[in-house]
Design a protein around this motif. Structure first.
Motif, PDB file in Angstrom:
ATOM      1  N   ASN A  34      27.018   7.150  -9.553  1.00 49.26           N
ATOM      2  CA  ASN A  34      26.253   6.022  -9.004  1.00 49.26           C
ATOM      3  C   ASN A  34      25.493   5.351 -10.141  1.00 49.26           C
ATOM      4  N   LEU A  35      26.014   4.229 -10.619  1.00 46.13           N
ATOM      5  CA  LEU A  35      25.426   3.581 -11.799  1.00 46.13           C
ATOM      6  C   LEU A  35      24.013   3.072 -11.538  1.00 46.13           C
ATOM      7  N   ASP A  36      23.661   2.861 -10.259  1.00 44.74           N
ATOM      8  CA  ASP A  36      22.277   2.467  -9.949  1.00 44.74           C
ATOM      9  C   ASP A  36      21.295   3.566 -10.332  1.00 44.74           C
ATOM     10  N   CYS A  97      30.309   8.948 -16.125  1.00 44.68           N
ATOM     11  CA  CYS A  97      30.121   8.093 -14.945  1.00 44.68           C
ATOM     12  C   CYS A  97      31.387   7.969 -14.101  1.00 44.68           C
ATOM     13  N   ASN A 113      35.635  -5.724 -11.847  1.00 47.75           N
ATOM     14  CA  ASN A 113      34.937  -4.449 -11.628  1.00 47.75           C
ATOM     15  C   ASN A 113      34.527  -3.819 -12.955  1.00 47.75           C
ATOM     16  N   ALA A 116      31.558  -5.701 -14.466  1.00 52.95           N
ATOM     17  CA  ALA A 116      30.331  -5.408 -13.700  1.00 52.95           C
ATOM     18  C   ALA A 116      29.794  -4.017 -14.027  1.00 52.95           C
ATOM     19  N   ALA A 117      30.700  -3.050 -14.155  1.00 53.77           N
ATOM     20  CA  ALA A 117      30.265  -1.674 -14.450  1.00 53.77           C
ATOM     21  C   ALA A 117      29.615  -1.595 -15.825  1.00 53.77           C
ATOM     22  N   ARG A 119      28.235  -4.085 -17.499  1.00 49.09           N
ATOM     23  CA  ARG A 119      26.941  -4.794 -17.428  1.00 49.09           C
ATOM     24  C   ARG A 119      25.862  -3.880 -16.849  1.00 49.09           C
ATOM     25  N   LYS A 120      26.219  -3.151 -15.833  1.00 48.24           N
ATOM     26  CA  LYS A 120      25.248  -2.247 -15.195  1.00 48.24           C
ATOM     27  C   LYS A 120      24.808  -1.165 -16.181  1.00 48.24           C
ATOM     28  N   ILE A 121      25.764  -0.601 -16.894  1.00 51.63           N
ATOM     29  CA  ILE A 121      25.435   0.455 -17.870  1.00 51.63           C
ATOM     30  C   ILE A 121      24.486  -0.087 -18.940  1.00 51.63           C
ATOM     31  N   SER A 123      22.505  -2.671 -18.679  1.00 53.20           N
ATOM     32  CA  SER A 123      21.200  -3.004 -18.082  1.00 53.20           C
ATOM     33  C   SER A 123      20.335  -1.760 -17.918  1.00 53.20           C
ATOM     34  N   LYS A 124      20.979  -0.600 -17.857  1.00 54.65           N
ATOM     35  CA  LYS A 124      20.234   0.661 -17.722  1.00 54.65           C
ATOM     36  C   LYS A 124      19.878   1.253 -19.084  1.00 54.65           C
TER      37      LYS A 124
END
Ligand SMILES: [Mn+2]
Length: 323
Positions: A34-36, A97, A113, A116-117, A119-121, A123-124
């Protein structure tokens, strides 16, 4: 009592977490799908997308195979006797992940996809380490690096990957380097290992040279050395590295989409990666094109895992030293 009897009373001291046990995450690092909820220094993620493969398909099985072979390096300490150095100590939080969700047969959605994944990584605050899949996956990863400016790129590959398009498609395995050259946040490039027959034409090479890319075959690089090969690349800036496993010689990397003779050996690639880590700040990397269906001894996946671990060690060592 036998002279072969084991030492008593050690409890679990000296007990290894054996590579053939447990769940095969990359190097048995903790899993965070869960990348969140991602909270790590490094996020390893697979992109099992081989939809644009031009020859032997099957690199969608690459991430799973690299994970399995990475288990060889999952036990024991990270001590390198050659450099007398400890790498990848417990102060670093590295997680696996899992894989980007694939929409089977739908290249656009797979690339969406993937971007987006990553970018999420980013951003974290984690460094993305990406396992392909075919080389098409590098374009969506590179788009996600646009939170940075002046990202320099080092490519290890047999092929230039500078095609304008294939049958009108711009985001296949034959074009990631040209696509990156069109991105405003991408700066200088070095393309190392380029040799033999590929889809790129003379005009593609001319375009790459006009862009300012350093293009060297393994033979040419051996002649001048790694330092000279990277002399046009800026010091102290940000770097992204894309490793196509066919940059290595076909004899040690037979499990590739397009295996090629005349390639680098393992030490050469590891030393290039060490030099890049020392030259600038590596903000991410990918390793693509491992195809376990043509890898009967699994040596390709094993070397791929080893290079990933080497490079991660070099990258994080520099961060330790420059803290
Ligand atoms: Mn490639």
């Amino acid at each position: 009592m036998s002279k072969y009897s084991k030492i008593e009373g050690l409890n679990n001291e000296g007990t290894f977490d054996m590579p053939y046990t447990g769940i095969a995450s990359f190097r048995k690092y903790p899993i965070c799908t869960n990348l969140d909820e991602l909270d790590a220094d490094v996020a390893i993620i697979g992109v099992p997308n081989d939809l644009t493969t031009a020859w032997r398909s099957g690199s969608r099985m690459g991430p799973r195979s690299i994970r399995e072979e990475s288990l060889l390096y999952a036990f024991g300490p990270g001590y390198d006797p050659e450099r007398d150095m400890e790498y990848l100590g417990n102060e670093w939080k590295i997680v696996d992940c899992g894989d980007v969700a694939m929409a089977n047969g739908d290249l656009e959605q797979c690339h969406e996809n993937t971007e987006a994944a990553i970018r999420k990584i980013i951003s974290k605050g984690a460094i993305p380490v990406v396992m392909g899949g075919d080389h098409s996956i590098t374009s969506p990863v590179a788009f996600a690096l646009d939170t940075e400016e002046n990202v320099n790129v080092v490519q290890i590959d047999a092929h230039l990957d500078w095609l304008k398009h294939s049958s009108g498609q711009r985001f296949t395995l034959s074009s990631p380097m040209r696509r990156m050259s069109e991105m405003p946040h991408i700066n200088k490039m070095a393309q190392l290992g380029i040799r033999g027959v590929g889809s790129s034409k003379r005009s593609d090479f001319e375009d790459a040279r006009a862009y300012g890319s350093t293009i060297l075959s393994p033979k040419q690089l051996r002649k001048i050395g790694i330092e000279k090969a990277l002399e046009n690349m800026p010091d102290g800036e940000k770097y992204y590295v894309t490793i196509d496993i066919d940059g290595l010689d076909a004899s040690i990397a037979p499990g590739a989409g397009s295996p090629s003779p005349g390639g680098f050996n393992y030490d050469e690639v590891s030393e290039i990666l060490e030099a890049v880590a020392k030259k600038g700040k590596v903000i991410g990397f990918d390793l693509v094109e491992v195809n376990p269906l043509y890898d009967p001894t699994r040596v390709t996946s094993q070397i791929a895992a080893r290079l990933m671990i080497d490079f991660l060690g070099f990258i994080l060592k520099e961060r330790e030293l420059n803290k």
